[in-house]
Motif scaffolding. Structure first.
Motif, PDB file in Angstrom:
ATOM      1  N   ILE B  44       0.856  -1.189   0.000  1.00  0.00           N
ATOM      2  CA  ILE B  44       0.000   0.000   0.000  1.00  0.00           C
ATOM      3  C   ILE B  44       0.896   1.244   0.000  1.00  0.00           C
ATOM      4  O   ILE B  44       1.906   1.289   0.694  1.00  0.00           O
ATOM      5  CB  ILE B  44      -0.935   0.020   1.222  1.00  0.00           C
ATOM      6  CG1 ILE B  44      -1.921  -1.153   1.192  1.00  0.00           C
ATOM      7  CG2 ILE B  44      -1.699   1.340   1.312  1.00  0.00           C
ATOM      8  CD1 ILE B  44      -2.973  -1.129   0.099  1.00  0.00           C
ATOM      9  N   GLY B  45       0.498   2.223  -0.756  1.00  0.00           N
ATOM     10  CA  GLY B  45       1.242   3.470  -0.895  1.00  0.00           C
ATOM     11  C   GLY B  45       1.054   3.951  -2.326  1.00  0.00           C
ATOM     12  O   GLY B  45       0.499   3.229  -3.161  1.00  0.00           O
ATOM     13  N   CYS B  46       1.538   5.173  -2.617  1.00  0.00           N
ATOM     14  CA  CYS B  46       1.465   5.645  -4.008  1.00  0.00           C
ATOM     15  C   CYS B  46       2.193   4.646  -4.900  1.00  0.00           C
ATOM     16  O   CYS B  46       1.708   4.250  -5.956  1.00  0.00           O
ATOM     17  CB  CYS B  46       2.116   7.012  -4.140  1.00  0.00           C
ATOM     18  SG  CYS B  46       1.299   8.308  -3.187  1.00  0.00           S
ATOM     19  N   GLY B  89       7.016   0.631  -1.667  1.00  0.00           N
ATOM     20  CA  GLY B  89       7.585   1.943  -1.376  1.00  0.00           C
ATOM     21  C   GLY B  89       8.648   1.796  -0.304  1.00  0.00           C
ATOM     22  O   GLY B  89       8.816   0.717   0.274  1.00  0.00           O
ATOM     23  N   ASP B  90       9.337   2.881  -0.025  1.00  0.00           N
ATOM     24  CA  ASP B  90      10.372   2.812   1.010  1.00  0.00           C
ATOM     25  C   ASP B  90       9.764   2.731   2.404  1.00  0.00           C
ATOM     26  O   ASP B  90      10.372   2.173   3.320  1.00  0.00           O
ATOM     27  CB  ASP B  90      11.298   4.026   0.907  1.00  0.00           C
ATOM     28  CG  ASP B  90      10.542   5.310   0.627  1.00  0.00           C
ATOM     29  OD1 ASP B  90       9.906   5.391  -0.454  1.00  0.00           O
ATOM     30  OD2 ASP B  90      10.558   6.213   1.464  1.00  0.00           O
ATOM     31  N   GLY B  91       8.527   3.236   2.554  1.00  0.00           N
ATOM     32  CA  GLY B  91       7.833   3.049   3.823  1.00  0.00           C
ATOM     33  C   GLY B  91       7.280   1.634   3.884  1.00  0.00           C
ATOM     34  O   GLY B  91       7.429   0.930   4.880  1.00  0.00           O
ATOM     35  N   GLY B 119      11.987   8.415  -0.026  1.00  0.00           N
ATOM     36  CA  GLY B 119      12.412   8.919   1.284  1.00  0.00           C
ATOM     37  C   GLY B 119      11.278   9.426   2.148  1.00  0.00           C
ATOM     38  O   GLY B 119      11.507   9.963   3.231  1.00  0.00           O
ATOM     39  N   CYS B 120      10.046   9.259   1.688  1.00  0.00           N
ATOM     40  CA  CYS B 120       8.917   9.725   2.485  1.00  0.00           C
ATOM     41  C   CYS B 120       7.693   8.872   2.224  1.00  0.00           C
ATOM     42  O   CYS B 120       7.690   8.031   1.347  1.00  0.00           O
ATOM     43  CB  CYS B 120       8.603  11.193   2.169  1.00  0.00           C
ATOM     44  SG  CYS B 120       7.853  11.425   0.537  1.00  0.00           S
ATOM     45  N   TYR B 121       6.676   9.109   3.031  1.00  0.00           N
ATOM     46  CA  TYR B 121       5.384   8.467   2.818  1.00  0.00           C
ATOM     47  C   TYR B 121       4.560   9.387   1.930  1.00  0.00           C
ATOM     48  O   TYR B 121       4.063  10.399   2.397  1.00  0.00           O
ATOM     49  CB  TYR B 121       4.635   8.286   4.144  1.00  0.00           C
ATOM     50  CG  TYR B 121       5.229   7.318   5.136  1.00  0.00           C
ATOM     51  CD1 TYR B 121       6.372   6.573   4.864  1.00  0.00           C
ATOM     52  CD2 TYR B 121       4.609   7.139   6.365  1.00  0.00           C
ATOM     53  CE1 TYR B 121       6.884   5.688   5.786  1.00  0.00           C
ATOM     54  CE2 TYR B 121       5.122   6.241   7.297  1.00  0.00           C
ATOM     55  CZ  TYR B 121       6.264   5.527   7.002  1.00  0.00           C
ATOM     56  OH  TYR B 121       6.757   4.651   7.921  1.00  0.00           O
ATOM     57  N   GLY B 122       4.449   9.048   0.655  1.00  0.00           N
ATOM     58  CA  GLY B 122       3.672   9.896  -0.238  1.00  0.00           C
ATOM     59  C   GLY B 122       2.187   9.877   0.101  1.00  0.00           C
ATOM     60  O   GLY B 122       1.579  10.909   0.384  1.00  0.00           O
ATOM     61  N   LEU B 123       1.634   8.694   0.161  1.00  0.00           N
ATOM     62  CA  LEU B 123       0.173   8.562   0.267  1.00  0.00           C
ATOM     63  C   LEU B 123      -0.406   9.135   1.557  1.00  0.00           C
ATOM     64  O   LEU B 123      -1.553   9.553   1.594  1.00  0.00           O
ATOM     65  CB  LEU B 123      -0.226   7.085   0.124  1.00  0.00           C
ATOM     66  CG  LEU B 123      -1.700   6.811  -0.168  1.00  0.00           C
ATOM     67  CD1 LEU B 123      -2.162   7.492  -1.452  1.00  0.00           C
ATOM     68  CD2 LEU B 123      -1.969   5.320  -0.262  1.00  0.00           C
ATOM     69  N   THR B 124       0.405   9.183   2.618  1.00  0.00           N
ATOM     70  CA  THR B 124      -0.117   9.781   3.851  1.00  0.00           C
ATOM     71  C   THR B 124       0.402  11.204   4.042  1.00  0.00           C
ATOM     72  O   THR B 124       0.438  11.734   5.143  1.00  0.00           O
ATOM     73  CB  THR B 124       0.232   8.915   5.083  1.00  0.00           C
ATOM     74  OG1 THR B 124       1.628   8.618   5.042  1.00  0.00           O
ATOM     75  CG2 THR B 124      -0.547   7.626   5.100  1.00  0.00           C
TER      76      THR B 124
END
Ligand SMILES: Cc1ncc(C[n+]2csc(CCOP(=O)(O)OP(=O)(O)O)c2C)c(N)n1
Ligand code: SF4
Lengths: 622, 329
Positions: B44-46, B89-91, B119-124
Motif C-alpha cells: 500500500i502506498g502511491c 515503497g520505502d515506507g 524517502g517519504c510516505y507519499g500517500l499519507t
C-alpha cells in the motif's frame, strides 16, 4: 494412622466388598520432561485395546521441563469421555504437588505413590499403596543414567496388577508406543514387570477398581484432533502450507509435514507436489496462504489465538478481495498470552468478525476426531466455493489430547474448486467481470494467473464489478450487499447442526466443539437426577442455519453451553435473532482452562431450572 | 503494446513512480515477455498503486501495507511458472514491511522486487520514511535525525542474489537494470530513487530530482544483451566486467571504478558504504550471484504449477488412508 504406607497396608488388608468396573478416573501427577508421556500413553492404549471407552486429558505447563504435569485417564463403560472432576485413583510421582493432590481427593480414593514421600500420613480416609520406585528401578535398570527415563513405567506395572489389566495388552501397547526402539523396549518392559512383580508381592488390593475387557477395540483408532486435521488436509489435496509455530496448533502442521513427505513426493521425479513454508510470523503465514489461494492453490495455515489476532488485517483482505484460505484455529486460553497450554472456546466472536469494517467469516466447529478430519476437507471446498477465508475452530482439548475414534472415510467426491472461469463460461457470459453476481448467489467467477482467461487486479481497496478501482458509494454498497448475499448462500451449504437429543423441549441445550461430550453426559445426569428431558442441538458452523431458529422455537428455555467468559456464541446468535428468541437464551459458561465437565453443566442447568443442587458426589435424586 | 500498458495513472504529474512504470512497460515489451505470464504484486502506498498502471494484461494483487512479500511468496510457490514483479515503497518496505522484506531476501524467492524510493510516505502526505537521510528536511522544515536503512546493503547482507540501485530519471540505466533483473532467477532487488514531487522534491531533501542528478554515482555503463540476441560481446578486459546470467543473457558493466566486481559481495558492500559516506549513491547492478539456488529449487517442487495439479496427484489413494488408519489402531 500409621506413619508408613506399608503399615497402612497391613491395617486395611481386607478384600473390598464393592467392585467398580470400567468406570473410574486415574490421574498421574508427574513432572514434565520426566518421560511420563510414554508410561501414560501405554496405560491409555492398554485400556483402549481392551475395548473400554477411555479418554485422556493432558494438563501440562507452558515450559519444557521441570514443572508439574497431570495426565488424567477416564474409563467409562457407559462411553462418557468428557473430563470428570473427581479423581478416583491418584498416581503421585511429584513431590512438589503430592500434598495438594492428596488433600484434594474425595474420601475413599486410591493413591499409588512414591514411598519416600510418606503420603499415607496425610489422611486416613484414603487407600494408599506405597511403591519404592527408586529401589525397583535400581534393580531392573543397571545403567544409572537411564533410570530416570524408565522409572515411570513402573507405575504402569503396578496399576496393571491392581486393576487386573492383562499384561499382554500392556506389552502390545508398549510395542506400539516405542516401535522399533529395541533397547528402550527391553528396559521399559523390565521396569513395567518390576512394578507388576512388586505389586504382586507387596500390595494387597483394597480399592474397588477393576478393568475388564469389553471385547477389544475393533477397528477403532487412537488419534488427536491436530493429526486428524492434518489428515483431512492431506486428503483434501492441500498444496501450500504456511505456518508459524504456536501451542497448541504446531503439531497440526508438523504432522501434516510428515504425511506430505511420505505420501506426496512424486514417484517419477522425486519432487514435491506441495510446499510448506515456516513463515516469519502469522502475518506472513496468512499472507502466503492468501497469495497462494489467489493463484489457485489449496492453501492453509494453522495457528492459535495470538496468531489469529495477528491475522486480522489480512483476513479482511481475504474477505473483501474474495480469496480462498483455510485457517485452523486450535484455541487456547486468552486474552494475550493467557494460558498457552489450557483449553478454551474463546476466539469464536473475534474470529467470526475478524478484521475491521463489515466482515463475517465462515466458521466450522468440529466436535470429534471424525469432524476434525472431515471438516478440514470441507473447509477447503467451502473456501474455494465461497472464495473466502474459512476457519476451522478446534481447541487444545480436541487438538492435543488423544481420542478414540471410528476410522476415517476416504472422500468420494472430487474437490469443489468453486466457480473458475473457463472458455465455455466466458462464452456463455459474453462479458466477464470478476465481481459480477451473474448467478444471483453472490458468488462471482474468478480467473487464475496463467489460466489463459482474462486477468483482473485483485485489491483490498474499493472496487466495482469489474475489479476496477472505485470510491463510488453505489459500487461500494453493491459489493458489500453481494458479499452479504454470498454469506446467505453459505447458510444452506455449511454443515448443519445435529439434533443429539430429542427431549421434550422444556429445556433446550445448544453447544459446539469439544463441549459436546460433557453436554451428552450432562443430559443423562439431568434425566437421572431431575427427570428432565433436555433437547440438545449441536452447532457445527457459523453462519447459523434455519434449524437453529426452529430449535429455539421448539424449546421453552435454551442453555447455550460454551467455554468462554463472555458467552461468545450466544452473542453471535443475538446479532441474528428476534427479541423473542433471544429472551429464551441462557448461558452456561466454563472458562478455567480445564476442559468442561458434565457436573458443572448439570449444576448450572439445575440451578437455572430452580432445582436444588446435587451434592458433590452427584448422587442427589430430586 | 496495449496489454503492456495499464490504466491511466492517478499519481501526481512528475512523480518518479510514473517514470518507473514507463520503464517497466518498455523493459517487458522489449524482452518479449507476454503480460499473461506475469503476476504483479504490491503493498500500500502511491508506489504500490503503480502495478495498476503497467501491464494491464497481467494478473495483479494489491495487498496490505508492507506485506507484499508474503503474498508474493504464496503466489510464486502456487505457480512458479509466472514471472513475479513486486512494487513497494520505502515506507512499505523499510518500515511496516521490513520483517517480510528481510525474510523474502533470505529465501531468494524468484521475484523482481522494486522499491520506489522517495524517502517519504507519499500517500499519507509526506512524513519521513526509514530511507530518509540524516539531516534531510521536510517541506515543513522538520529535520530527520535517524540514520537511513540502506535497502541494498541489507538485501546483500541477507542473501538476495541480484541487487541494483537506479534512478527513475535515468531511462537507459533503469531499462537495462530491469532487463537484467528479468533474466535473473532468484530475488532481484531494485532500489529505484523516485522523487515525490509533492512532498519531497525541495532543497534540503536528499531524494529530490536535483539531488539525485548531482549525487548519482553510476558504477559504470550497463549493457544488457538478452539471450535471444546472439552477438559476440566485445569488451575491453580490465575495464569491463561481463556477467553471464542464468538464462544465458549477458550483462556488460563498463567500469568506472577500476576494481569493481559485482559478483564480489564484500566489494559491493564497500562501494555502498564508501559512496554513502560521501553523500553519493552508487547506481547500477551492485551485486549479482547468477547461480544461487532459489526458493523454488530449495522446496524441490514439481515443475508444474501446484495450483493446477490434477486430483490424482494431490489426493493420496484410499489405500494410503487405510494404511494410516491401520497405524493408528
Ligand atoms: C496498516 C496500515 N497502516 C498505515 C497505513 C497508512 N499508509 C498508507 S500508505 C503509507 C505509507 C506509504 O509510504 P511508502 O511506502 O513510502 O509509499 P509512497 O506513498 O511514498 O510511494 C501509510 C503509512 C495503511 N494503509 N495500513
Ligand atoms: S504524493 Fe508523491 S509519491 Fe505520491 S503520487 Fe504524488 S508525487 Fe508520487
Amino acid at each position: 494412622m500409621s506413619p508408613t504406607g506399608v503399615a497402612v497396608q497391613d491395617a486395611a488388608a481386607s478384600q473390598p466388598a464393592r467392585q467398580i468396573v470400567n468406570d473410574f478416573n486415574i490421574q498421574v501427577a508427574t513432572v514434565n520432561g520426566s518421560g511420563s508421556q510414554t508410561a501414560n500413553m501405554v496405560l491409555f492404549r492398554s485400556i483402549f485395546q481392551m475395548g473400554i471407552p477411555v479418554s485422556g486429558k493432558n494438563l501440562f505447563p507452558s515450559n519444557i521441563a521441570g514443572l508439574p504435569t497431570w495426565y488424567t485417564i477416564r474409563t467409562s463403560k457407559d462411553g462418557y469421555v468428557a473430563r470428570k472432576r473427581e479423581i478416583d485413583v491418584l498416581v503421585a510421582m511429584n513431590n512438589e504437588t503430592a500434598r495438594d493432590d492428596v488433600m484434594g481427593l474425595e474420601p475413599g480414593a486410591t493413591v499409588v505413590y512414591d514411598e519416600p514421600m510418606q503420603l499415607a500420613a496425610l489422611r486416613d480416609d484414603l487407600i494408599f499403596y506405597p511403591v519404592p520406585f527408586d529401589k525397583i528401578v535400581a534393580q531392573v535398570c543397571p545403567d544409572a543414567k537411564l533410570r530416570r527415563l524408565v522409572r515411570n513405567m513402573i507405575y504402569d506395572g503396578v496399576l496393571a496388577r491392581l486393576f487386573d489389566i492383562d499384561m499382554a495388552q500392556v506389552e502390545t501397547a508398549l510395542n506400539k508406543q516405542l516401535g522399533r526402539k529395541v533397547k528402550a523396549l527391553a528396559l521399559n518392559q523390565a521396569a513395567m514387570k518390576g512394578g507388576y512383580d512388586y505389586a504382586t508381592e507387596h500390595l494387597t488390593k483394597q480399592d474397588p477398581f477393576v478393568l475388564e475387557s469389553m471385547g477389544g477395540s475393533g477397528d477403532k483408532i487412537l488419534i488427536d484432533g491436530n493429526a486428524a486435521g492434518a489428515l483431512g488436509s492431506l486428503m483434501a489435496g492441500v498444496t501450500v502450507v504456511a505456518w508459524y509455530p504456536i501451542t497448541p496448533s504446531s503439531s497440526l502442521c508438523e504432522t501434516l509435514i510428515d504425511y506430505l513427505r511420505k505420501y506426496r513426493i512424486d514417484k517419477e521425479t522425486g519432487k514435491a507436489t506441495f510446499a510448506v513454508v515456516q513463515a516469519e510470523d502469522e502475518v506472513a503465514a496468512i499472507g502466503m496462504t492468501l497469495g497462494a489461494g489467489w493463484a489457485g492453490a489449496r492453501a492453509m495455515t494453522s495457528t492459535s489465538g495470538p496468531g489469529i489476532s495477528l491475522m486480522a488485517e489480512f483476513t479482511g483482505l481475504g474477505y473483501y478481495a474474495e480469496v480462498p484460505a483455510v485457517i485452523f484455529d486450535v484455541q487456547r486460553v486468552g486474552p494475550s498470552t493467557g494460558l498457552p497450554t489450557r483449553t478454551a472456546q474463546g476466539d469464536i466472536l473475534s474470529t467470526a468478525l475478524l478484521s475491521h469494517g463489515d466482515t463475517k467469516h465462515l466458521l466450522l466447529l468440529p466436535s470429534s476426531m471424525a469432524e476434525c478430519y472431515s471438516m478440514a476437507i470441507e473447509a477447503f471446498d467451502l473456501a474455494e466455493r465461497f472464495q473466502t477465508p474459512v476457519f476451522v475452530m478446534s481447541d487444545l482439548d480436541l487438538g492435543m489430547n488423544a481420542w478414540v475414534s471410528e476410522p476415517f472415510e476416504c472422500p468420494t467426491e472430487p474437490p469443489d474448486r468453486g466457480k473458475l472461469l473457463d472458455a465455455e463460461t466466458l462464452k456463455r457470459l459474453g462479458e466477464w467481470g470478476r465481481y459480477r453476481d451473474v448467478d444471483g448467489d453472490g458468488i462471482a467467477y474468478r480467473s487464475l494467473p496463467g489460466d489463459g482467461m482474462p486477468a483482473y487486479f485483485c485489491r483490498g481497496s474499493g472496487h466495482d464489478g469489474d475489479a476496477g478501482y472505485s470510491e463510488r458509494a453505489d459500487d461500494y454498497e453493491n459489493n458489500l450487499n453481494r458479499l452479504a448475499r454470498k454469506f446467505e448462500t453459505a447458510r444452506s451449504v455449511v454443515p448443519g447442526p445435529v439434533t443429539e437429543r430429542e427431549g421434550d423441549g422444556k429445556v433446550g441445550v445448544l453447544a459446539y466443539g469439544s463441549t459436546h461430550w460433557a453436554v451428552v453426559e450432562s443430559c443423562d445426569q439431568l434425566a437421572r437426577e431431575a427427570a428432565l428431558a433436555p433437547r440438545y442441538l449441536r452447532l457445527r458452523a457459523f453462519p447459523f442455519t434455519d434449524e437453529l431458529t426452529a430449535f429455539i422455537d421448539r424449546c421453552d428455555r435454551v442453555y447455550v453451553v460454551e467455554q468462554n467468559r463472555d458467552a461468545q456464541m450466544l452473542s453471535l446468535m443475538r446479532m441474528e435473532m428476534s427479541p423473542e428468541r433471544i429472551a429464551k437464551l441462557r448461558s452456561v459458561l466454563h472458562y478455567g482452562g480445564l476442559p468442561i465437565d458434565a457436573r458443572s453443566i448439570t449444576d448450572a442447568i439445575l440451578a437455572g431450572e430452580g432445582h436444588a443442587l446435587a451434592p458433590a458426589n452427584g448422587d442427589l435424586k430430586t | 503494446m496495449q496489454p503492456y500498458r495499464g490504466s491511466k495513472t492517478t499519481l501526481c504529474a512528475g512523480c518518479g513512480h510514473n517514470a518507473i512504470s514507463e520503464r517497466v512497460i518498455h523493459a517487458f515489451y522489449e524482452m518479449g515477455i507476454e503480460p499473461s505470464r506475469v503476476i504483479k504484486l504490491s503493498g500500500i502506498g502511491c508506489s504500490s498503486k503503480s502495478p495498476a498502471y503497467f501491464l494491464g494484461g497481467s494478473h495483479g494483487f494489491n495487498g496490505v501495507h508492507g506485506r507484499m512479500p508474503s503474498i508474493g511468496t504464496g503466489a510464486v510457490i502456487a505457480n512458479q511458472q509466472m514471472i513475479a514483479v513486486g512494487t513497494s515503497g520505502d515506507g512499505d518496505t523499510g518500515a511496516i514491511g521490513i520483517g517480510q522484506f528481510v525474510h523474502l531476501m533470505r529465501r531468494n524467492l524468484p521475484i523482481i522486487y522494486i522499491i520506489e524510493d522517495n524517502g517519504c510516505y507519499g500517500l499519507t502526505k509526506g512524513q519521513f520514511s526509514p530511507t530518509a537521510d540524516v539531516g534531510s528536511k521536510l517541506k515543513t522544515g522538520v529535520v530527520n535525525d535517524l540514520p537511513p536503512i540502506d535497502t541494498c546493503a541489507l538485501a546483500i547482507e541477507l542473501g538476495a542474489s541480484f541487487v541494483a540501485r537506479s534512478f527513475s530519471g535515468d531511462k537507459k540505466q533503469l531499462t537495462a537494470v530491469l532487463k537484467a533483473a528479468l533474466s535473473h532467477r532468484g530475488t532481484a532487488m531494485l532500489d529505484v530513487i523516485s522523487p515525490c514531487v509533492t512532498f519531497n522534491d525541495h532543497v534540503g531533501s536528499t531524494k529530490s530530482y536535483a539531488y539525485a542528478r548531482d549525487h548519482d554515482e553510476p558504477l559504470g555503463e550497463i549493457d544488457f544483451i538478452p539471450y535471444f540476441q546472439d552477438i559476440d560481446v566485445e569488451y575491453e578486459a580490465g575495464s569491463s566486467h561481463l556477467v553471464k546470467m542464468h538464462d544465458g543473457s549477458q550483462l556488460l558493466l563498463k567500469k568506472l571504478e577500476a576494481e569493481y566486481d559485482p559478483t564480489d559481495r564484500l566489494e559491493a558492500m564497500r562501494i555502498l558504504h564508501e559512496t554513502s559516506r560521501r553523500g553519493e549513491f552508487a547506481t547500477g547492478v551492485i551485486y549479482v550471484e547468477p547461480d544461487k539456488e532459489d526458493f523454488i529449487e530449495l522446496l524441490n517442487l514439481v515443475d508444474e504449477p501446484l495450483a493446477t495439479l490434477p486430483l490424482e496427484r494431490v489426493r493420496p489413494p484410499k489405500a494410503v488412508l487405510d494404511e494410516i488408519m491401520e497405524e493408528l489402531r
